[in-house]
Design a protein around this motif. Structure first.
Motif, short mmCIF file in Angstrom:
data_model
loop_
_atom_site.label_atom_id
_atom_site.label_comp_id
_atom_site.label_asym_id
_atom_site.label_seq_id
_atom_site.Cartn_x
_atom_site.Cartn_y
_atom_site.Cartn_z
N VAL A 277 0.28 -3.34 10.80
CA VAL A 277 1.66 -3.43 9.90
C VAL A 277 1.78 -2.36 9.29
O VAL A 277 0.70 -2.01 8.75
CB VAL A 277 1.40 -4.81 9.37
N LEU A 278 2.84 -1.78 9.15
CA LEU A 278 3.01 -0.60 8.25
C LEU A 278 3.58 -0.96 6.77
O LEU A 278 4.16 -1.92 6.73
CB LEU A 278 4.02 0.32 8.73
N LEU A 279 3.26 -0.26 5.87
CA LEU A 279 3.61 -0.09 4.50
C LEU A 279 4.35 0.86 4.29
O LEU A 279 3.77 2.17 4.25
CB LEU A 279 2.69 -0.41 3.47
N VAL A 280 5.88 0.94 3.88
CA VAL A 280 6.70 2.22 4.18
C VAL A 280 7.26 2.11 2.62
O VAL A 280 7.67 1.11 2.03
CB VAL A 280 7.74 2.30 5.27
N GLN A 281 7.86 3.26 2.25
CA GLN A 281 8.52 3.43 1.03
C GLN A 281 10.01 4.19 1.26
O GLN A 281 9.98 4.95 2.05
CB GLN A 281 8.12 4.16 -0.35
#
Length: 261
Positions: free
Chosen positions: A217-221
């Motif tokens: 699962v990615l954490l993006v901004q």
């Protein structure tokens, strides 16, 4: 929760957090996990509440959060709530150090073009985004075919969020059936548990608990969004991958107040 992993890495140390979400199944689970991660990150919870699923006015909620003055705001929300929270945050002038978390819906093109630059600075989960680190073999060909049909079918025109993973599921199943030369569930299942698979979302291998061997699962901004043109979301630089570190494609713009400008 990668949000709190990111929070723990900031210097000076962040001290407080607000947790908010709908009074429904997914947000309850996400908030329960967030509370455990808040403890591990050494943060003090200064706001922890849910709101009725039918809520349409998020301004009073966001005002209450702002009054608590948290360093981190973690939101667990469904699509209408996610949009409402973002709009209310801009109306009220909410400016924690980190803002986002588990906001479902912001991954869809419809909401990206609705909110446009109001998304800048938000840190949120995602599954696949068009960043160079996630340019796996076959993904562009898949998206080209998908997008050609999307408008006719009335579905998400970009198809970044769930379609690649749905296709990858079928790739895993197809490779397992070909390798075992069987459709027997036991034989196919045993093969899937034991092997790694090349897919359009990268190498897939499962651990003993049935989840991915290494979480993906990615954490993006959201960064550098200008206007509401859909085309900008089709390429890199708008949803920068922060975590996992193996897929990082850019740096966090911090604090949120700087990124939202």
């Amino acid at each position: 929760m990668s949000t709190f992993e990111l929070a723990a890495a900031q210097n000076p140390k962040l001290r407080t957090a607000a947790l908010v979400g709908a009074d429904a199944e997914y947000p309850h689970s996400a908030l329960a996990g967030a509370r455990e991660n808040v403890k591990q990150a050494g943060l003090e919870v200064v706001y922890d509440r849910t709101y009725p699923p039918a809520t349409t006015d998020f301004t009073p909620i966001v005002r209450a959060i702002k009054a608590a003055n948290p360093d981190v705001v973690f939101v667990a929300s469904y699509p209408p709530d996610s949009v409402g929270m973002v709009l209310a945050a801009h109306e009220v002038g909410l400016q924690p150090k980190l803002f986002g978390g588990g906001m479902v819906g912001l991954q869809f093109a419809t909401f990206q073009t609705k909110l446009g630059p109001k998304l800048n600075g938000l840190v949120n989960y995602d599954f696949w985004v068009p960043e160079p680190t996630l340019n796996f073999p076959g993904i562009n060909e898949f998206l080209k075919k998908y997008q050609a049909q999307a408008e006719k079918q009335g579905v998400d025109p970009l198809g970044h969020y769930l379609p690649p993973w749905a296709y990858a599921m079928m790739q895993v199943l197809g490779q397992a059936i070909e390798a075992t030369k069987s459709t027997d569930q036991k034989a196919v299942g045993e093969y899937i548990r034991a092997q790694a698979f090349e897919t359009i979302v990268g190498k897939v291998k499962f651990g003993s608990n049935g989840e991915w061997d290494k979480p993906r699962v990615l954490l993006v901004q959201y960064q550098n969004i200008q206007g509401t043109d859909l085309h900008q979301f089709a390429g890199p630089g708008k949803r920068v991958v922060l975590l996992p570190a193996a897929w990082k494609s850019g740096s966090l713009v911090y604090p949120y107040a700087d990124a939202v400008k």
